[in-house]
Every structure is written in structure tokens, then in C-alpha cells.
Design a protein around this motif. Structure first.
Motif, PDB file in Angstrom:
ATOM      1  N   TRP A 142      61.579  94.064  46.037  1.00  0.00           N
ATOM      2  CA  TRP A 142      62.663  94.759  46.737  1.00  0.00           C
ATOM      3  C   TRP A 142      63.366  93.870  47.761  1.00  0.00           C
ATOM      4  CZ3 TRP A 142      64.444  99.568  45.572  1.00  0.00           C
ATOM      5  CH2 TRP A 142      63.643 100.367  44.741  1.00  0.00           C
ATOM      6  N   ASP A 143      62.900  92.618  47.972  1.00  0.00           N
ATOM      7  CA  ASP A 143      63.441  91.804  49.065  1.00  0.00           C
ATOM      8  C   ASP A 143      64.940  91.546  48.946  1.00  0.00           C
ATOM      9  OD1 ASP A 143      60.946  91.737  50.099  1.00  0.00           O
ATOM     10  OD2 ASP A 143      60.547  89.616  49.681  1.00  0.00           O
ATOM     11  N   ALA A 144      65.434  91.442  47.721  1.00  0.00           N
ATOM     12  CA  ALA A 144      66.856  91.137  47.530  1.00  0.00           C
ATOM     13  C   ALA A 144      67.738  92.377  47.687  1.00  0.00           C
ATOM     14  CB  ALA A 144      67.082  90.530  46.147  1.00  0.00           C
ATOM     15  N   VAL A 145      67.114  93.543  47.803  1.00  0.00           N
ATOM     16  CA  VAL A 145      67.870  94.802  47.849  1.00  0.00           C
ATOM     17  C   VAL A 145      68.167  95.175  49.300  1.00  0.00           C
ATOM     18  CG1 VAL A 145      67.866  97.239  47.202  1.00  0.00           C
ATOM     19  CG2 VAL A 145      66.730  95.545  45.732  1.00  0.00           C
ATOM     20  N   MET A 222      61.774 105.147  35.033  1.00  0.00           N
ATOM     21  CA  MET A 222      62.581 104.019  34.540  1.00  0.00           C
ATOM     22  C   MET A 222      61.749 103.131  33.619  1.00  0.00           C
ATOM     23  SD  MET A 222      64.786 102.589  37.756  1.00  0.00           S
ATOM     24  CE  MET A 222      65.951 103.628  38.636  1.00  0.00           C
ATOM     25  N   VAL A 223      62.398 102.635  32.571  1.00  0.00           N
ATOM     26  CA  VAL A 223      61.735 101.688  31.669  1.00  0.00           C
ATOM     27  C   VAL A 223      61.573 100.345  32.389  1.00  0.00           C
ATOM     28  CG1 VAL A 223      61.895 100.507  29.455  1.00  0.00           C
ATOM     29  CG2 VAL A 223      62.745 102.868  29.678  1.00  0.00           C
ATOM     30  N   PHE A 224      62.665  99.865  32.991  1.00  0.00           N
ATOM     31  CA  PHE A 224      62.631  98.654  33.822  1.00  0.00           C
ATOM     32  C   PHE A 224      62.924  99.088  35.253  1.00  0.00           C
ATOM     33  CE2 PHE A 224      63.885  97.381  29.550  1.00  0.00           C
ATOM     34  CZ  PHE A 224      62.917  96.413  29.275  1.00  0.00           C
ATOM     35  N   ALA A 225      61.911  99.067  36.104  1.00  0.00           N
ATOM     36  CA  ALA A 225      62.056  99.516  37.488  1.00  0.00           C
ATOM     37  C   ALA A 225      62.900  98.507  38.271  1.00  0.00           C
ATOM     38  CB  ALA A 225      60.687  99.677  38.126  1.00  0.00           C
ATOM     39  N   VAL A 226      63.359  98.935  39.445  1.00  0.00           N
ATOM     40  CA  VAL A 226      64.261  98.098  40.254  1.00  0.00           C
ATOM     41  C   VAL A 226      63.697  96.688  40.484  1.00  0.00           C
ATOM     42  CG1 VAL A 226      65.335  97.861  42.538  1.00  0.00           C
ATOM     43  CG2 VAL A 226      65.409 100.072  41.328  1.00  0.00           C
ATOM     44  N   PRO A 227      62.449  96.510  40.913  1.00  0.00           N
ATOM     45  CA  PRO A 227      61.947  95.140  41.137  1.00  0.00           C
ATOM     46  C   PRO A 227      62.041  94.264  39.897  1.00  0.00           C
ATOM     47  CG  PRO A 227      60.468  96.745  42.121  1.00  0.00           C
ATOM     48  CD  PRO A 227      61.441  97.526  41.275  1.00  0.00           C
ATOM     49  N   GLU A 228      61.769  94.857  38.742  1.00  0.00           N
ATOM     50  CA  GLU A 228      61.834  94.129  37.476  1.00  0.00           C
ATOM     51  C   GLU A 228      63.287  93.776  37.108  1.00  0.00           C
ATOM     52  OE1 GLU A 228      59.278  93.138  35.816  1.00  0.00           O
ATOM     53  OE2 GLU A 228      60.166  92.544  33.895  1.00  0.00           O
ATOM     54  N   LEU A 229      64.200  94.694  37.393  1.00  0.00           N
ATOM     55  CA  LEU A 229      65.622  94.424  37.104  1.00  0.00           C
ATOM     56  C   LEU A 229      66.132  93.246  37.919  1.00  0.00           C
ATOM     57  CD1 LEU A 229      67.069  98.049  36.909  1.00  0.00           C
ATOM     58  CD2 LEU A 229      66.732  96.455  34.999  1.00  0.00           C
ATOM     59  N   ILE A 230      65.702  93.164  39.187  1.00  0.00           N
ATOM     60  CA  ILE A 230      66.130  92.050  40.053  1.00  0.00           C
ATOM     61  C   ILE A 230      65.708  90.720  39.425  1.00  0.00           C
ATOM     62  CG2 ILE A 230      65.760  90.950  42.313  1.00  0.00           C
ATOM     63  CD1 ILE A 230      67.426  93.499  42.524  1.00  0.00           C
ATOM     64  N   PRO A 241      75.951  88.868  47.300  1.00  0.00           N
ATOM     65  CA  PRO A 241      75.922  89.906  48.334  1.00  0.00           C
ATOM     66  C   PRO A 241      76.872  91.055  48.012  1.00  0.00           C
ATOM     67  CG  PRO A 241      76.005  87.727  49.342  1.00  0.00           C
ATOM     68  CD  PRO A 241      76.185  87.522  47.863  1.00  0.00           C
ATOM     69  N   GLY A 242      76.347  92.263  48.054  1.00  0.00           N
ATOM     70  CA  GLY A 242      77.168  93.444  47.783  1.00  0.00           C
ATOM     71  C   GLY A 242      77.274  93.816  46.324  1.00  0.00           C
ATOM     72  N   ASP A 243      76.697  93.036  45.431  1.00  0.00           N
ATOM     73  CA  ASP A 243      76.697  93.436  44.015  1.00  0.00           C
ATOM     74  C   ASP A 243      75.990  94.780  43.857  1.00  0.00           C
ATOM     75  OD1 ASP A 243      78.018  91.172  43.194  1.00  0.00           O
ATOM     76  OD2 ASP A 243      76.297  90.265  42.173  1.00  0.00           O
ATOM     77  N   LEU A 244      76.441  95.555  42.873  1.00  0.00           N
ATOM     78  CA  LEU A 244      75.838  96.858  42.587  1.00  0.00           C
ATOM     79  C   LEU A 244      75.109  96.813  41.251  1.00  0.00           C
ATOM     80  CD1 LEU A 244      78.797  99.304  43.434  1.00  0.00           C
ATOM     81  CD2 LEU A 244      77.036  98.396  44.978  1.00  0.00           C
ATOM     82  N   ILE A 245      74.006  97.532  41.179  1.00  0.00           N
ATOM     83  CA  ILE A 245      73.322  97.749  39.901  1.00  0.00           C
ATOM     84  C   ILE A 245      73.144  99.253  39.707  1.00  0.00           C
ATOM     85  CG2 ILE A 245      71.311  97.253  38.463  1.00  0.00           C
ATOM     86  CD1 ILE A 245      70.648  94.928  40.428  1.00  0.00           C
ATOM     87  N   PHE A 246      73.872  99.825  38.727  1.00  0.00           N
ATOM     88  CA  PHE A 246      73.634 101.202  38.300  1.00  0.00           C
ATOM     89  C   PHE A 246      72.405 101.150  37.397  1.00  0.00           C
ATOM     90  CE2 PHE A 246      77.438 103.931  39.272  1.00  0.00           C
ATOM     91  CZ  PHE A 246      78.182 102.990  39.952  1.00  0.00           C
ATOM     92  N   THR A 247      71.353 101.868  37.769  1.00  0.00           N
ATOM     93  CA  THR A 247      70.049 101.611  37.147  1.00  0.00           C
ATOM     94  C   THR A 247      69.683 102.541  35.994  1.00  0.00           C
ATOM     95  OG1 THR A 247      69.001 102.913  38.880  1.00  0.00           O
ATOM     96  CG2 THR A 247      69.120 100.533  39.234  1.00  0.00           C
ATOM     97  N   GLY A 248      70.652 103.282  35.481  1.00  0.00           N
ATOM     98  CA  GLY A 248      70.367 104.140  34.326  1.00  0.00           C
ATOM     99  C   GLY A 248      70.172 105.587  34.732  1.00  0.00           C
ATOM    100  N   THR A 249      70.151 106.458  33.724  1.00  0.00           N
ATOM    101  CA  THR A 249      70.133 107.895  33.993  1.00  0.00           C
ATOM    102  C   THR A 249      68.979 108.590  33.281  1.00  0.00           C
ATOM    103  OG1 THR A 249      71.642 109.785  34.230  1.00  0.00           O
ATOM    104  CG2 THR A 249      71.593 108.716  32.072  1.00  0.00           C
ATOM    105  N   PRO A 250      68.419 109.608  33.896  1.00  0.00           N
ATOM    106  CA  PRO A 250      67.375 110.389  33.224  1.00  0.00           C
ATOM    107  C   PRO A 250      67.975 111.314  32.163  1.00  0.00           C
ATOM    108  CG  PRO A 250      67.763 111.262  35.426  1.00  0.00           C
ATOM    109  CD  PRO A 250      68.640 110.044  35.282  1.00  0.00           C
TER     110      PRO A 250
END
Ligand code: ZN
Length: 285
Positions: A142-145, A222-230, A241-250
Motif C-alpha cells: 500500500w506504500d505507493a497509494v 478481488m482476484v488481484f488485490a490492490v497491493p498486487e495491482l501496484i 503521482p495522481g494516477d487512478l486505478i479503477f479496481t473492478g466491480t463486484p
């Protein structure tokens, strides 16, 4: 800490709003993008501000908030990132993150009215990650978030599936099809007293006759959780800096229902994520 965009100026939000440029005597702001460009210094300064007691604190209307990150350099979005959603669309679970973009010109604020540009526009409640310092080859974590915000990945299913190959980017990038907000809530604040990896997420239609829940899930699926996506994204693309990641929908989108159903003019859609907030879109023809 909650960082927002009030009428084009960076603010810290509590029960009132503190104008960042005024309170920092010009060191940060007023451009809402400036806080992400200098995230670590900004975070340190902002953590010293008592938002509700600050002399510059002013009342605000949620309707005056715009997208908290209005012009990110990159917007990533992850397809089929919840197993039950992949199943409802009859798609196999991805073995690698399925990455596409919502073009930044589709971003809008937390209470925006959105004009439906077709009769098969679907809802997708999504947790949106905001990158702080960024970089390449970042470790899983989560450090980059910098923080999290609420998003809707509004999706025109006709555009998505017309032609001889499906494509995601264009059908999800009409004007206003990426509402976000109301604020970017820092990771430490979202994680206070709750599991960052298991946030309740959903959306509902709301009206005078009551609410109808459309999606009700948890980011733990999530299949790929936020830490894994990073880690996976930054192994290929520099996160900025400021990039967005829409992480998928249930699960619970209109495409996956029998019969299928889509957003209609006059409907009001509320999207909510535990610890992050809620956004509300009204649709017009
Ligand atoms: Zn999506």
C-alpha cells in the motif's frame, strides 16, 4: 485525511473545508493536482492541520465538489477483477490483470448529472486507488497509494461489444462516465479500525419509493488485490503521482441480469464504499 476539489481548488475536508492554498500560505495548491505532485511533503503538512478548527475552514456544499483528481496523467481500470462478476458475464477468470483505460476526459465529480448516450449504459461500483509518489517496479503493498476514492465505471455495453472484437476503453469514456469522489481518503484513515483489503462496496438506485440495491459486495473478493495491482502495473508502466486505478466491480451489473437492464433517464444512482464515502449520479437523456 480527506482531500477534495472544491470549485477547482484543493481543500482538506472535515465537517468544513479548508482551502489548501490559503492555509499553507501558498506552499501547496490551489490546483487540485499540485498535492499529488508533491505528495509526501503535502501529506506531512496536511497532517498538522486541524481541519475543523482551522481559521480558513468554511462550510461547503457537496454539490460544489468536483473530481478530487481532475486531470490524472493515467487512468487504469481492471476488468473482471471479482470472481462473481466474471461469472455473471460468462467470462473466464483472468490469469493476469485485464487492464484498460477510462480516458481522463470522462472524469466528473461526486454529484454530477450524467447524460446517458445510449440505452445500454451499465453501472459498475468501483474502489478507485490514487497513486502518491509512484515509480516503477514497486513492491506489492500500500506504500505507493496516497488514498482511495469512490468511482463508477459507467459502461456503454453496445459500444463495448460492437464491431468484430470487444473493446473496453471507448464505451467507458463518454463525458461523465467516470464519476469519482467525494474526496480522496488517505490509506491510514480508511484503515483505521477496519481491514483495508475487505471494504464493503455497492450501489443502489434511490428514489421516493425507497432504494433498490444493485450491487453489494466486498473488496476482499478481488482476484488481484490492490497491493498486487501496484506491483503488476508498475512492473511495466511507470505509475505517476495522481494516477487512478479503477479496481473492478463486484457482481450485480445490469448486463449479467435476466432480463438485462440498464440505466434510465431520471434514475439516481448512489455508490458507496465503507470508510471512503458515497457519490450520487442523476441521469438524463
Ligand atoms: Zn469496471
Amino acid at each position: 485525511m480527506r482531500i477534495a476539489n472544491l470549485a477547482g481548488r484543493a481543500v482538506l475536508l472535515g465537517t468544513a473545508a479548508v482551502d489548501v492554498a490559503t492555509a499553507s500560505e501558498g506552499r501547496f495548491g490551489p490546483d487540485p493536482m499540485s498535492v499529488w505532485a508533491d505528495w509526501e511533503a503535502f501529506r506531512q503538512w496536511a497532517s498538522t492541520v486541524d481541519v475543523d478548527a482551522a481559521p480558513a475552514a468554511q462550510p461547503f456544499e457537496v454539490g460544489d465538489l468536483d473530481a478530487p483528481v481532475p486531470v490524472p496523467q493515467q487512468v487504469f481500470a481492471i476488468g473482471l477483477n471479482y470472481a462473481d462478476h466474471a461469472a455473471e458475464t460468462s467470462m473466464a477468470l483472468p490469469t493476469e490483470p485485464l487492464v484498460f483505460t477510462k480516458f481522463p476526459s470522462s472524469l466528473t465529480g461526486p454529484e454530477a448529472t450524467v447524460r446517458l448516450r445510449g440505452d445500454r449504459v451499465d453501472w459498475e461500483a468501483e474502489l478507485v486507488v490514487v497513486i502518491g509518489e509512484g515509480g516503477r517496479d514497486l513492491p506489492a503493498g500500500w506504500d505507493a497509494v496516497a488514498g482511495l476514492t469512490v468511482g463508477q465505471d459507467l459502461s456503454d455495453r453496445t459500444v463495448q461489444n460492437r464491431g468484430d472484437r470487444p473493446q473496453f476503453g471507448l464505451g467507458k469514456s463518454f463525458a461523465g462516465y467516470a464519476p469519482t469522489g467525494p474526496a480522496v481518503v488517505t490509506v491510514d484513515e480508511v484503515g483505521e479500525g477496519r481491514d483495508l483489503g475487505a471494504l464493503r462496496i455497492g450501489c443502489r438506485l434511490t428514489g421516493p419509493d425507497g432504494d433498490e440495491v444493485l450491487q453489494d459486495g466486498t473488496t476482499a473478493d478481488m482476484v488481484f488485490a490492490v497491493p498486487e495491482l501496484i506491483a503488476r502495473l508498475s512492473a511495466i508502466v511507470e505509475l505517476r503521482p495522481g494516477d487512478l486505478i479503477f479496481t473492478g466491480t463486484p457482481s450485480g451489473v445490469g448486463l449479467g441480469r435476466t432480463p438485462q437492464r440498464f440505466l434510465q433517464p431520471g434514475q439516481v444512482l448512489v455508490t458507496e464504499i465503507e470508510g471512503v464515502g458515497s457519490i450520487r449520479q442523476t441521469f438524463t437523456a
